[in-house]
Design a protein around this motif. Structure first.
Motif, PDB file in Angstrom:
ATOM      1  N   THR A 130      69.156  64.716 105.322  1.00 37.73           N
ATOM      2  CA  THR A 130      69.948  65.767 104.773  1.00 37.73           C
ATOM      3  C   THR A 130      71.072  65.363 103.993  1.00 37.73           C
ATOM      4  O   THR A 130      71.905  66.288 103.570  1.00 37.73           O
ATOM      5  CB  THR A 130      70.424  66.630 106.190  1.00 37.73           C
ATOM      6  OG1 THR A 130      71.084  65.658 107.073  1.00 37.73           O
ATOM      7  CG2 THR A 130      69.208  67.097 106.860  1.00 37.73           C
ATOM      8  N   LYS A 131      71.410  64.056 104.003  1.00 34.64           N
ATOM      9  CA  LYS A 131      72.381  63.538 103.332  1.00 34.64           C
ATOM     10  C   LYS A 131      71.904  62.280 102.451  1.00 34.64           C
ATOM     11  O   LYS A 131      71.122  61.642 102.813  1.00 34.64           O
ATOM     12  CB  LYS A 131      73.764  63.025 104.195  1.00 34.64           C
ATOM     13  CG  LYS A 131      74.716  62.449 103.857  1.00 34.64           C
ATOM     14  CD  LYS A 131      75.820  62.102 104.880  1.00 34.64           C
ATOM     15  CE  LYS A 131      77.024  61.453 104.241  1.00 34.64           C
ATOM     16  NZ  LYS A 131      77.842  61.046 105.570  1.00 34.64           N
ATOM     17  N   THR A 149      65.297  59.268  92.775  1.00 32.22           N
ATOM     18  CA  THR A 149      64.810  60.764  92.597  1.00 32.22           C
ATOM     19  C   THR A 149      66.232  61.626  92.290  1.00 32.22           C
ATOM     20  O   THR A 149      66.808  61.669  93.361  1.00 32.22           O
ATOM     21  CB  THR A 149      63.775  61.170  93.771  1.00 32.22           C
ATOM     22  OG1 THR A 149      62.862  60.250  93.779  1.00 32.22           O
ATOM     23  CG2 THR A 149      63.486  62.576  93.436  1.00 32.22           C
ATOM     24  N   LEU A 150      66.698  61.994  91.475  1.00 35.81           N
ATOM     25  CA  LEU A 150      67.949  62.731  91.202  1.00 35.81           C
ATOM     26  C   LEU A 150      68.210  63.980  91.874  1.00 35.81           C
ATOM     27  O   LEU A 150      69.013  64.128  92.334  1.00 35.81           O
ATOM     28  CB  LEU A 150      68.046  63.009  89.749  1.00 35.81           C
ATOM     29  CG  LEU A 150      68.530  61.788  88.863  1.00 35.81           C
ATOM     30  CD1 LEU A 150      70.048  61.280  89.138  1.00 35.81           C
ATOM     31  CD2 LEU A 150      67.801  60.653  88.763  1.00 35.81           C
ATOM     32  N   ILE A 154      62.505  69.190  98.139  1.00 35.26           N
ATOM     33  CA  ILE A 154      62.011  69.761  99.683  1.00 35.26           C
ATOM     34  C   ILE A 154      63.216  69.603 100.648  1.00 35.26           C
ATOM     35  O   ILE A 154      63.646  70.530 101.198  1.00 35.26           O
ATOM     36  CB  ILE A 154      60.988  68.577 100.053  1.00 35.26           C
ATOM     37  CG1 ILE A 154      59.774  68.955  99.510  1.00 35.26           C
ATOM     38  CG2 ILE A 154      60.697  69.031 101.670  1.00 35.26           C
ATOM     39  CD1 ILE A 154      58.586  67.954  99.762  1.00 35.26           C
ATOM     40  N   GLU A 155      64.147  68.427 100.201  1.00 35.87           N
ATOM     41  CA  GLU A 155      65.336  68.315 101.237  1.00 35.87           C
ATOM     42  C   GLU A 155      66.519  69.133 100.890  1.00 35.87           C
ATOM     43  O   GLU A 155      67.408  69.113 101.521  1.00 35.87           O
ATOM     44  CB  GLU A 155      65.688  66.650 101.272  1.00 35.87           C
ATOM     45  CG  GLU A 155      64.553  65.797 102.058  1.00 35.87           C
ATOM     46  CD  GLU A 155      63.487  65.680 100.869  1.00 35.87           C
ATOM     47  OE1 GLU A 155      62.325  65.247 101.402  1.00 35.87           O
ATOM     48  OE2 GLU A 155      63.298  65.860  99.887  1.00 35.87           O
ATOM     49  N   GLY A 156      66.418  69.569  99.523  1.00 39.69           N
ATOM     50  CA  GLY A 156      67.482  70.113  99.005  1.00 39.69           C
ATOM     51  C   GLY A 156      68.905  69.344  98.639  1.00 39.69           C
ATOM     52  O   GLY A 156      70.297  69.874  99.029  1.00 39.69           O
ATOM     53  N   THR A 157      68.803  68.035  98.402  1.00 37.07           N
ATOM     54  CA  THR A 157      69.776  67.083  98.052  1.00 37.07           C
ATOM     55  C   THR A 157      69.796  66.819  96.588  1.00 37.07           C
ATOM     56  O   THR A 157      68.611  66.655  95.975  1.00 37.07           O
ATOM     57  CB  THR A 157      69.857  65.840  98.987  1.00 37.07           C
ATOM     58  OG1 THR A 157      68.728  65.210  98.649  1.00 37.07           O
ATOM     59  CG2 THR A 157      69.976  66.212 100.351  1.00 37.07           C
ATOM     60  N   ALA A 158      70.836  66.280  96.061  1.00 34.55           N
ATOM     61  CA  ALA A 158      70.792  65.889  94.639  1.00 34.55           C
ATOM     62  C   ALA A 158      72.103  64.887  94.143  1.00 34.55           C
ATOM     63  O   ALA A 158      73.094  65.080  94.909  1.00 34.55           O
ATOM     64  CB  ALA A 158      70.840  66.837  93.723  1.00 34.55           C
ATOM     65  N   GLU A 291      78.226  67.581 100.566  1.00 34.08           N
ATOM     66  CA  GLU A 291      78.601  66.708  99.380  1.00 34.08           C
ATOM     67  C   GLU A 291      77.213  66.154  98.737  1.00 34.08           C
ATOM     68  O   GLU A 291      77.267  65.907  97.622  1.00 34.08           O
ATOM     69  CB  GLU A 291      79.346  65.395  99.923  1.00 34.08           C
ATOM     70  CG  GLU A 291      80.647  65.334 100.287  1.00 34.08           C
ATOM     71  CD  GLU A 291      81.520  66.135  99.213  1.00 34.08           C
ATOM     72  OE1 GLU A 291      81.293  65.743  98.101  1.00 34.08           O
ATOM     73  OE2 GLU A 291      82.322  66.993  99.704  1.00 34.08           O
ATOM     74  N   SER A 292      76.057  66.501  99.499  1.00 31.97           N
ATOM     75  CA  SER A 292      75.008  66.300  99.094  1.00 31.97           C
ATOM     76  C   SER A 292      73.922  67.444  98.490  1.00 31.97           C
ATOM     77  O   SER A 292      72.941  67.026  97.933  1.00 31.97           O
ATOM     78  CB  SER A 292      73.897  65.422  99.939  1.00 31.97           C
ATOM     79  OG  SER A 292      74.638  64.290 100.581  1.00 31.97           O
TER      80      SER A 292
END
Length: 365
Positions: A130-131, A149-150, A154-158, A291-292
């Protein structure tokens, strides 16, 4: 016809203007009497389609001349194998930033290649992904390249900016936020992206690779060799003609919309509207560290699987489709790609507010 808002993670929503142009040209492309799906990939008609598509993609992403552009098949997943075969040739070692499912899949595929070892240089496992993991700016790894992986669908982070890994060649999986967020191509040795999220229909994979890396690649079977594919301008065999045609139309559409910077501004506005609601809601919540958070794929939950399913049913009844979360994490997920309109986000929030209010009344009752 119902006005459906498609939140699917991919294949995903395409610009309506592009679909209408495809429909208009479907039976006779440029008055040729043939559909795009019927023209030869060796014809001047297709050569122009591919040339214009590459030219417009270069303009959108500011791709320098020293980078080659390939239009390939096999999905981003094939690049999990092609990149190691072509690039992990000196130290025979790859560094991976582990941010969840798709980076793990890339690791698994690389591990299947004899003689290549992998090393996780950072991982988000401790936060259950999640972070995003912190990457040491001073990191110096004895590897051929580092894979990142930018955006994690699935996790919703970038990653909002490219990790600063000095002196390292970075290979970036940009499948789900290419053209939706500005990155500097020169920060990468190679970028790859499946088309079915932000570019067009499934069946096409875009690869952007620095030419010196192409030249250093070893002798490989033709369809696995960047060098041979570059030499033949992606046409060693019949390329995905229709998918490239559609991608070219999307690139043209993006240019008329103001390009990547304009799309990123819109994407930030769409995402912020939904995140603001989630942060204020007493029922729905985002499980992702602030922040992620991704601009593109926004998972959310109620904390109750039964309630999640009830909401998905309500959403479907209101023509909000594709919101069911990935099977690995459950809950819901709104994918807000470039072609997804702000009106769809507003309608989603309206339905969420209605569901939340009804839930409160049931609790009081």
């Amino acid at each position: 016809m119902a006005n459906v808002y498609n939140f699917s993670a991919g294949p995903a929503v395409m610009p309506r203007e592009v679909l209408e142009q495809v429909q208009k040209e479907l039976l006779s492309y440029k008055n040729s009497g043939m559909s795009v799906m019927e023209i030869s990939h060796r014809s001047s008609l297709f050569a122009d389609i591919q040339k214009d598509a590459e030219s417009n993609l270069r303009a959108l992403m500011n791709i320098p001349d020293e980078y080659d552009v390939l239009f390939l098949q096999g999905g981003a997943t094939l690049q999990f194998t092609m990149a190691p075969l072509n690039l992990a040739i000196n130290k025979r070692k790859i560094g991976f930033v582990d941010t969840g499912h798709w980076s793990q899949r890339a690791i698994e595929e690389a591990q299947l290649i004899d003689g290549i070892s992998v090393n996780k240089i950072a991982s988000g496992e401790d936060s259950n992904y999640t972070k995003l993991p912190k990457i040491d700016d001073s990191l110096q790894e004895n590897v051929d390249y580092i894979h990142v992986t930018l955006n994690n669908t699935i996790e919703g982070t970038a990653f909002r900016t490219v990790p600063n890994i000095k002196g390292q060649s970075i290979v970036g999986d940009m499948s789900s936020n290419i053209l939706g967020q500005r990155y500097n191509v020169r920060d990468f040795g190679m970028i790859y992206a499946g088309a079915q999220k932000n570019i067009g229909p499934a069946g096409l994979t875009v690869v952007i690779i620095r030419h010196d890396l192409v030249e250093k690649a070893p002798e490989l079977p033709a369809m696995l060799s960047y060098k041979k594919l570059v030499a033949k301008h992606s046409t060693l065999n019949t390329p995905p003609v229709f998918a490239i045609y559609c991608a070219g139309l999307v690139f043209e559409w993006l240019l008329t919309q103001g390009g990547v910077d304009a799309m990123e501004k819109r994407n930030r506005e769409k995402a912020q509207l939904l995140y603001d609601y989630l942060d204020a809601s007493t029922l729905f919540q985002s499980p992702v560290d602030v922040e992620s958070r991704s601009l593109t794929n926004i998972p959310f939950v109620t904390g109750n699987a039964e309630l999640d399913n009830q909401f998905i049913e309500l959403a479907n009844a209101n023509n909000l489709v594709g919101l069911k979360g990935h099977r690995l994490v459950g809950g819901m997920r709104a994918s807000l790609y470039n072609a997804f309109p702000m009106e769809g986000v507003k309608k989603l929030i309206t339905v969420m507010e209605k569901f939340e209010l009804e839930h409160k009344h049931k609790e009081v009752g």
